[in-house]
Every structure is written in C-alpha cells, then in structure tokens.
Design a protein around this motif. Structure first.
Motif, short mmCIF file in Angstrom:
data_model
loop_
_atom_site.label_atom_id
_atom_site.label_comp_id
_atom_site.label_asym_id
_atom_site.label_seq_id
_atom_site.Cartn_x
_atom_site.Cartn_y
_atom_site.Cartn_z
N ARG A 76 1.01 -1.11 0.19
CA ARG A 76 -0.11 -0.09 0.81
C ARG A 76 0.27 1.54 0.23
N GLN A 77 2.16 1.52 1.02
CA GLN A 77 2.73 2.43 0.53
C GLN A 77 3.56 2.74 -1.11
N ARG A 78 4.02 1.77 -1.54
CA ARG A 78 4.13 1.44 -2.10
C ARG A 78 3.76 2.60 -3.70
N ALA A 79 1.98 1.87 -3.63
CA ALA A 79 0.64 2.09 -4.47
C ALA A 79 0.75 3.30 -4.05
N GLN A 80 0.91 4.26 -2.96
CA GLN A 80 -0.20 5.51 -2.43
C GLN A 80 1.78 6.27 -2.36
N GLY A 81 2.76 6.22 -2.97
CA GLY A 81 3.61 7.01 -3.10
C GLY A 81 4.50 7.25 -2.16
N ARG A 82 4.36 6.95 -0.72
CA ARG A 82 4.81 6.81 0.64
C ARG A 82 6.09 6.06 1.08
N SER A 83 6.76 6.65 2.08
CA SER A 83 7.62 5.48 2.90
C SER A 83 8.27 5.65 3.65
N GLU A 84 7.60 5.41 4.83
CA GLU A 84 7.46 5.49 6.14
C GLU A 84 7.87 3.98 7.38
N ILE A 85 8.04 3.72 8.12
CA ILE A 85 7.83 3.02 9.09
C ILE A 85 6.92 3.11 9.84
N GLU A 86 6.01 2.16 9.67
CA GLU A 86 4.73 1.70 10.10
C GLU A 86 4.35 0.65 11.10
N ILE A 87 2.93 0.73 11.62
CA ILE A 87 3.31 -0.79 13.15
C ILE A 87 2.45 -1.55 12.33
N GLN A 88 2.40 -2.65 12.22
CA GLN A 88 1.28 -4.09 11.92
C GLN A 88 1.05 -4.84 13.39
N TYR A 89 2.30 -4.47 13.86
CA TYR A 89 2.27 -5.44 15.29
C TYR A 89 2.01 -4.44 16.82
N HIS A 90 0.96 -4.10 16.53
CA HIS A 90 0.55 -2.41 17.62
C HIS A 90 0.30 -3.11 19.02
N LYS A 91 0.22 -5.03 19.15
CA LYS A 91 -0.06 -5.40 20.61
C LYS A 91 1.00 -4.97 21.82
#
Ligand code: SF4
Length: 363
Positions: free
Chosen positions: A235-250
């Motif tokens: 999704r980041q690539r599709a939206q032209g973003r480059s970030e460090i996101e968290i999937q493992y929120h718990k």
C-alpha cells in the motif's frame, strides 16, 4: 487502514490479504524479513508459495547466532577451554562451528559448558560454584539484552565476583543502515523485527525511510501478521509513501519500551562490532560500560584477538544479506544439513538455511 481481522475467520482474512497483495503487486518487489523468527514463520507456513511471483522474500541478518562473526566464536571457544571456567550459554550456540571446533566438541574434551534458559540461571551457577568463573555468552539483539543487564545488576548487588558476561550483542538500527548503504543490497522494503522493536520502538528505524527511502512495517509472527505486513508495504508503494509503520500494535509502540531501554543503557554502551558477512559495523554492537568492568569477561580475561576466517564453502554471509537463498548454496542439503551443519545459518533454529531445510525439503 484496512483490517481484515475483525469478524472474519483466519482463512477469510488470509484470502483477503492475499487478494490485495496480488492486486498491488504489479511490478517486482523485494522484501527482506529482518528477523529469524519471521524467516521460520514464512517457511513453516509456506507463504512464499502463496505469493505472486513479483513478490520476492529474502532473509536478512536478524538471526543473532548467524551474524556472530567467526572471530568472536573463536574467542569464546578459547575462553570456554580455560581451566576453572564454566561457560553458560543458550542452546543455539552449542553446535556453532568456529574455525576448528564448537562448544559441543570442547564439552566432549572435558570443558565445563552448561546450557541455561535465562541469565539468572547463569548467575545461579556462579552462586553455587564460588571457586569457578562463570561466563555467560551474550549473543542477541536488543530483545535479550535487558535480562543480561538485570543479571549484572544483581551480581553487583549481591557482590558475586565470579560471574561475567562476554558481550557479543548486536543492535538492529546500525545493521539496517549498513544494509541500506551496501550497494549490493537490492531490497524495496522491510518486514521489521517485532521483538526488537518492542524494545527500541519503530521510531528508531525512521531513518531507513527518511534517509534511504526504504519503507518498513514492524510485523508480528503469525502468518496473518506477515500477510498484513506485506499488504501494508505494498500500500505504501501504491500511495507513493515511504514510512516505518507498525502492524504489531499489540506489542510495539513508536517510542518502544523506555524501561528496557534504560536497563540496556545503564550497563551497556554502543561499540563497533564484527558481523558475519557484513564486516565491522560502526557502533553495531554493545560493550559493557567501564563502571561494570568487574562483570565484563572481555576485560577480566586476557583474551587473544582472532582473525575472522570464513568457513570454506559456506555462503552464510550472502544469505544474511539477502543476496542468495539458502538453496543456492552448493552445500545446502548435501554436505550441510541440520544434523551435520557446516555454517551457523544451518545450526541455529532461527537460521535461514535451517528453516529452508526443515520446511522446504519435505514439500
Ligand atoms: Fe552455510 Fe550450510 Fe547455509 Fe551453505 S547451507 S550457507 S554451508 S549454513
């Protein structure tokens, strides 16, 4: 953020993530899973077989046993062979080959080597054996270091002078920076390590996206977590973003765990460290601060320096940089198997070669 988990079965959620990954994977995309636990989960769940061919998953340098340099292995083998020393280690290290021997071989020759399950077990060995020097082999990334700090604090508190730690600990951010600066690294995005980031926080990796344009998602260890992490990267690539996101929120927060960080920094400080396959990484490891030198095996014992000797034929270094898959090593499953490992990537339970062997040799 799409989240397929709510109100769906695992199968439905997995199918939804896979559908989205297929839709977004229009052009080739290489993802490095940094952590050995991810490597094992990907192999165990045969995720590579489910992904479209444009998505290439490569393993990274997150297995601490595998990245321990040959020079460090020879150094702790030298120490373990000394009379009056009890070596305490986690089980993964016991069969790791040095240039000539392993701990297991030394044990067969009479060296006192004990497998422990925690640093406090090692400290207990020191209490029970006051006439011996007990040395704990400190191998691991940020995840394991706080418990090592606690053991040193406790040794100081109780005045236990016959306990020490040989610190070969490594740090995730410098090794990722080294990978990003390595011209041979061909990675578009990272599945970042959930356990280490629980300690250091996702913000500690923000430089990867900001300075190098390499996005990452801090990801958990279930198959569904990994699929979601991959979908988030795409999704980041599709939206032209480059970030460090968290999937493992718990488990993971942007700022990490400040209590664990304080424990690490109280006892340890960053030092240059040798990594298998990557060479010396500036400030890539942790040494024990001078204030705690009484518990620092590197200062306590007169340890010779050893050269970093490559294991003949072993391509662990290339595997750890994601340059080849384990199956591309000519020794894989021939001369090198878990029962008769040539290199550390086949020894460690988190090693890429061991994971490939265990889960792909059967299919
Ligand atoms: Fe080294 Fe064995 Fe892996 Fe080849 S298969 S890279 S020899 S550990």
């Amino acid at each position: 953020v799409k989240n397929y988990n709510s109100g769906q079965s695992v199968k439905e959620a997995a199918e939804n993530y896979l559908r989205e990954i297929r839709e977004l994977a229009a052009v080739p995309y290489t993802v490095m899973e940094v952590c050995g636990t991810h490597t094992v989960a990907i192999a165990k769940n045969a995720l590579r077989d489910l992904l479209p061919p444009q998505i290439r998953l490569v393993s990274g340098p997150g297995c601490p046993v595998c990245v321990t340099d040959g020079s460090d292995i020879d150094q702790f083998l030298y120490l373990a062979a000394q009379p009056n020393v009890i070596t305490a280690t986690f089980g993964d290290m016991i069969r790791v080959p040095g240039s000539k021997k392993s701990l297991q071989m030394l044990r067969g020759e009479g060296a006192d080597i004990r497998i422990v399950y925690s640093t406090l077990d090692a400290l207990d060995l020191a209490r029970k054996n006051p006439d011996k020097e007990v040395v704990f082999l400190g191998v691991g990334f940020e995840t394991t270091v706080p418990t090592v700090s606690v053991s040193i604090e406790q040794a100081q508190k109780e005045g236990i002078g016959n306990y020490s730690v040989l610190s070969m600990h490594k740090l995730v951010p410098p090794v990722l920076r080294a990978l990003a600066e390595d011209e041979e690294t061909e990675v578009d995005g990272f599945l970042d390590p959930g356990h280490a980031c629980a300690i250091i926080g996702s913000e500690a990796l923000a430089f990867m996206a900001e300075d190098y344009g390499m996005p990452g998602v801090v990801t958990g260890f279930e198959a569904l977590d990994i699929l979601e992490g991959l979908a988030m990267l795409l999704r980041q690539r599709a939206q032209g973003r480059s970030e460090i996101e968290i999937q493992y929120h718990k488990i993971v927060k942007p700022e990490g765990n400040p209590v664990a960080q304080a424990l690490i920094h109280k006892i340890f400080e960053p030092v240059d460290a040798a990594f298998r396959g990557l060479g010396i990484i500036p400030q890539g490891g942790l040494g024990i601060r001078k204030e705690y030198e009484d518990w620092d095996a590197a200062r306590k014992f007169d340890l010779p320096e050893f050269e970093s000797i490559e294991i003949p034929g072993c391509r662990c270094g290339n595997v750890l940089k994601g340059q080849i898959a384990p199956t591309e090593c000519p020794l894989f499953a021939r001369k090198c198997t878990p029962l008769s490992p040539v290199g550390p990537c086949m020894v460690s339970s988190e090693g890429s070669c061991a994971a490939y062997y265990r889960y792909t040799q059967r299919s």
